[in-house]
Design a protein around this motif. Structure first.
Motif, PDB file in Angstrom:
ATOM      1  N   GLN A 122      14.585  80.979  80.697  1.00 16.99           N
ATOM      2  CA  GLN A 122      13.981  80.139  79.659  1.00 16.99           C
ATOM      3  C   GLN A 122      12.490  79.936  79.909  1.00 16.99           C
ATOM      4  O   GLN A 122      11.682  80.025  78.987  1.00 16.99           O
ATOM      5  CB  GLN A 122      14.690  78.784  79.600  1.00 16.99           C
ATOM      6  CG  GLN A 122      14.120  77.843  78.529  1.00 16.99           C
ATOM      7  CD  GLN A 122      14.831  76.492  78.503  1.00 16.99           C
ATOM      8  OE1 GLN A 122      15.763  76.260  79.284  1.00 16.99           O
ATOM      9  NE2 GLN A 122      14.392  75.614  77.622  1.00 16.99           N
ATOM     10  N   SER A 163       5.151  73.649  75.909  1.00 16.16           N
ATOM     11  CA  SER A 163       6.178  73.166  74.987  1.00 16.16           C
ATOM     12  C   SER A 163       7.543  73.125  75.653  1.00 16.16           C
ATOM     13  O   SER A 163       8.289  72.135  75.518  1.00 16.16           O
ATOM     14  CB  SER A 163       6.215  74.075  73.748  1.00 16.16           C
ATOM     15  OG  SER A 163       7.252  73.689  72.879  1.00 16.16           O
ATOM     16  N   LYS A 164       7.881  74.171  76.392  1.00 17.52           N
ATOM     17  CA  LYS A 164       9.183  74.210  77.076  1.00 17.52           C
ATOM     18  C   LYS A 164       9.268  73.129  78.151  1.00 17.52           C
ATOM     19  O   LYS A 164      10.315  72.500  78.354  1.00 17.52           O
ATOM     20  CB  LYS A 164       9.398  75.595  77.688  1.00 17.52           C
ATOM     21  CG  LYS A 164       9.578  76.704  76.649  1.00 17.52           C
ATOM     22  CD  LYS A 164       9.791  78.059  77.312  1.00 17.52           C
ATOM     23  CE  LYS A 164       9.899  79.175  76.281  1.00 17.52           C
ATOM     24  NZ  LYS A 164      11.060  79.044  75.400  1.00 17.52           N
ATOM     25  N   LYS A 204       7.708  70.231  78.223  1.00 22.49           N
ATOM     26  CA  LYS A 204       7.859  68.910  77.594  1.00 22.49           C
ATOM     27  C   LYS A 204       9.290  68.701  77.085  1.00 22.49           C
ATOM     28  O   LYS A 204       9.827  67.598  77.180  1.00 22.49           O
ATOM     29  CB  LYS A 204       6.855  68.757  76.460  1.00 22.49           C
ATOM     30  CG  LYS A 204       5.417  68.601  76.948  1.00 22.49           C
ATOM     31  CD  LYS A 204       4.446  68.371  75.795  1.00 22.49           C
ATOM     32  CE  LYS A 204       3.042  68.142  76.312  1.00 22.49           C
ATOM     33  NZ  LYS A 204       2.077  67.910  75.209  1.00 22.49           N
ATOM     34  N   ASP A 205       9.898  69.749  76.568  1.00 22.51           N
ATOM     35  CA  ASP A 205      11.294  69.645  76.116  1.00 22.51           C
ATOM     36  C   ASP A 205      12.221  69.330  77.287  1.00 22.51           C
ATOM     37  O   ASP A 205      13.117  68.480  77.186  1.00 22.51           O
ATOM     38  CB  ASP A 205      11.737  70.947  75.446  1.00 22.51           C
ATOM     39  CG  ASP A 205      11.055  71.158  74.096  1.00 22.51           C
ATOM     40  OD1 ASP A 205      10.516  70.168  73.553  1.00 22.51           O
ATOM     41  OD2 ASP A 205      11.046  72.311  73.609  1.00 22.51           O
ATOM     42  N   LEU A 206      12.005  69.996  78.404  1.00 25.94           N
ATOM     43  CA  LEU A 206      12.855  69.759  79.583  1.00 25.94           C
ATOM     44  C   LEU A 206      12.608  68.372  80.161  1.00 25.94           C
ATOM     45  O   LEU A 206      13.541  67.696  80.618  1.00 25.94           O
ATOM     46  CB  LEU A 206      12.583  70.829  80.640  1.00 25.94           C
ATOM     47  CG  LEU A 206      13.076  72.254  80.300  1.00 25.94           C
ATOM     48  CD1 LEU A 206      12.574  73.246  81.342  1.00 25.94           C
ATOM     49  CD2 LEU A 206      14.598  72.278  80.243  1.00 25.94           C
ATOM     50  N   GLU A 207      11.357  67.927  80.155  1.00 25.61           N
ATOM     51  CA  GLU A 207      11.042  66.610  80.703  1.00 25.61           C
ATOM     52  C   GLU A 207      11.663  65.501  79.858  1.00 25.61           C
ATOM     53  O   GLU A 207      12.023  64.442  80.369  1.00 25.61           O
ATOM     54  CB  GLU A 207       9.527  66.422  80.789  1.00 25.61           C
ATOM     55  CG  GLU A 207       8.902  67.204  81.930  1.00 25.61           C
ATOM     56  CD  GLU A 207       7.603  66.578  82.388  1.00 25.61           C
ATOM     57  OE1 GLU A 207       6.714  66.374  81.550  1.00 25.61           O
ATOM     58  OE2 GLU A 207       7.497  66.277  83.591  1.00 25.61           O
ATOM     59  N   ALA A 208      11.782  65.754  78.570  1.00 27.23           N
ATOM     60  CA  ALA A 208      12.420  64.762  77.701  1.00 27.23           C
ATOM     61  C   ALA A 208      13.888  64.577  78.105  1.00 27.23           C
ATOM     62  O   ALA A 208      14.431  63.473  77.994  1.00 27.23           O
ATOM     63  CB  ALA A 208      12.319  65.199  76.242  1.00 27.23           C
ATOM     64  N   ARG A 209      14.515  65.640  78.588  1.00 27.57           N
ATOM     65  CA  ARG A 209      15.903  65.550  79.046  1.00 27.57           C
ATOM     66  C   ARG A 209      15.997  64.958  80.446  1.00 27.57           C
ATOM     67  O   ARG A 209      16.939  64.233  80.777  1.00 27.57           O
ATOM     68  CB  ARG A 209      16.534  66.935  79.030  1.00 27.57           C
ATOM     69  CG  ARG A 209      16.795  67.460  77.621  1.00 27.57           C
ATOM     70  CD  ARG A 209      16.939  68.974  77.596  1.00 27.57           C
ATOM     71  NE  ARG A 209      17.832  69.449  78.651  1.00 27.57           N
ATOM     72  CZ  ARG A 209      18.005  70.726  78.963  1.00 27.57           C
ATOM     73  NH1 ARG A 209      17.318  71.650  78.291  1.00 27.57           N
ATOM     74  NH2 ARG A 209      18.840  71.076  79.912  1.00 27.57           N
ATOM     75  N   SER A 254       3.152  77.993  74.937  1.00 27.23           N
ATOM     76  CA  SER A 254       4.611  78.099  74.913  1.00 27.23           C
ATOM     77  C   SER A 254       5.240  77.471  76.153  1.00 27.23           C
ATOM     78  O   SER A 254       6.267  76.795  76.068  1.00 27.23           O
ATOM     79  CB  SER A 254       5.030  79.558  74.796  1.00 27.23           C
ATOM     80  OG  SER A 254       4.572  80.316  75.896  1.00 27.23           O
TER      81      SER A 254
END
Length: 389
Positions: free
Chosen positions: A314, A326-327, A329-334, A323
């Motif tokens: 990923q 963005s990935k 930040k998405d993982l950090e949100a989880r 890119s």
């Protein structure tokens, strides 16, 4: 007056110095490049003579005297070249100090001498020789002769070859070997270092003698050679620079994450491999931009968390800063907020500890002092009681 379109071929002959009964067959080959270079000097020299000879004359133009002037030029060059060796070498023993001995320089000087001898009175005294208009007129007349096909290059090269053989007393630019039979001559010609050759590279029209083949091949702009940067392509030499800086797979480029801190310079074709191999480092650079107050240890722990949380490839699939950010930040949100221990907080805690320790020491000192004062007071009271008794 228009120049005649048909060329007139002038054939000159070299002085025959063969002894009677000697070899009857002589190699006539000469350096093709030098012959061509000498031939290129004839038109400018003829144009100069024609322009300077007719300057100020309202009845004659350069074109009207060109045919006669050409014949005079050829006769002059023929005569000067034939007598050169005898005058400069045989009679005097050696060339004058500083005098040119290269065939091209010699023949160029002969052409200049002829042009100077044709200046009329007006051109000599009017300052015409130093004017820009004169140079423009000479250039224009050269172009006019070329456009009209006056004195074609092939004809000039025939003359140039004969002149070259006349003045090349060192035999550096022509072959002077002689043979007893035509068979011997033919065998020699097939191997002679002055035999004419044409470049075999597509698009190249260069002509040269066999001795210059290697020199030309090493510099021919049309030769197809392997890419200088070791990619798999074969490129024409003249297109190599453009290839190397535009489409070459091995051209060096900055890492796509250069802007956030990766200073690597890599071949273009290795970009994906580099991004996959250094994903850990690139993640660290991205996190440093997001969490500016975090310590390096905190960020390294976060990188490990991100790599564990991400699915297979990923993160490695991200090929640029946008890119990958963005990935991340998405993982950090989880994963939730990063626990940051900033240097400022650590300093504050350290200062608090020092302050508390200082306060404790002050309190201990005060208690010790009060205790001593109490003891002294008690001792003094006891001493007073005994004295009264």
């Amino acid at each position: 007056m228009d120049l005649p379109a048909n060329d007139v071929e002038f054939v000159t002959e070299k002085i025959d110095d063969e002894k009677e009964g000697g070899p009857a067959f002589k190699c006539d080959l000469a350096d093709t490049e030098m012959v061509h270079k000498i031939a290129q000097e004839f038109l400018p020299g003829l144009a100069t003579a024609c322009v300077d000879n007719t300057t100020g004359d309202i009845f004659r133009s350069p074109a009207s005297v060109a045919v006669d002037m050409r014949k005079e030029l050829v006769d002059y060059l023929n005569q000067r070249s034939e007598t050169f060796v005898a005058e400069s070498v045989i009679l005097e023993g050696v060339l004058e100090s500083g005098a040119p001995d290269h065939p091209y320089d010699l023949i160029s000087d002969f052409v200049d001498e002829f042009a100077s001898s044709k200046r009329n009175l007006f051109s000599r005294v009017s300052g015409w020789l130093l004017s820009e208009k004169r140079e423009d007129k000479i250039d224009d007349f050269v172009q006019e002769m070329e456009i009209n096909g006056f004195w074609l290059l092939d004809g000039r090269e025939v003359i140039a070859e004969t002149l070259l053989k006349n003045v090349d007393f060192k035999n550096a630019f022509h072959c002077n070997m002689k043979f007893n039979s035509a068979e011997e001559l033919a065998q020699h010609v097939s191997l002679c270092s002055f035999r004419p050759m044409a470049c075999e590279n597509e698009g190249c029209n260069a002509r040269f003698c066999a001795s210059h083949l290697e020199k030309h091949d090493s510099a021919c702009p049309f030769k197809i050679i392997p890419c200088e940067q070791k990619c798999s392509d074969n490129i024409r030499r003249r297109e190599m620079d453009r290839h190397c800086i535009t489409v070459c797979k091995m051209k060096l480029v900055n890492c796509p994450f250069y802007a956030v801190g990766c200073q690597s310079t890599i071949p273009h074709c290795m970009t994906e491999q580099h991004c996959s191999d250094t994903i850990h480092l690139h993640l660290l650079h991205i996190l440093q931009g997001i969490h500016k107050e975090a310590s390096e240890e905190d960020l390294k722990r976060r990188v490990e968390q991100l790599e564990k949380a991400a699915s297979s490839n990923q993160l490695a699939e991200a090929r640029n800063v946008r890119s990958l950010t963005s990935k991340v930040k998405d993982l950090e949100a989880r994963l939730g907020p990063l626990e940051v221990h900033t240097k400022k907080k650590e300093d504050s805690e350290e200062n608090t500890e020092i302050s508390n320790l200082a306060n404790a020491l002050d309190e201990a000192h005060i208690k010790n002092r009060d205790s001593q004062e109490t003891m002294e007071t008690t001792n003094l009271a006891n001493g007073t009681s005994k004295a009264e008794s």
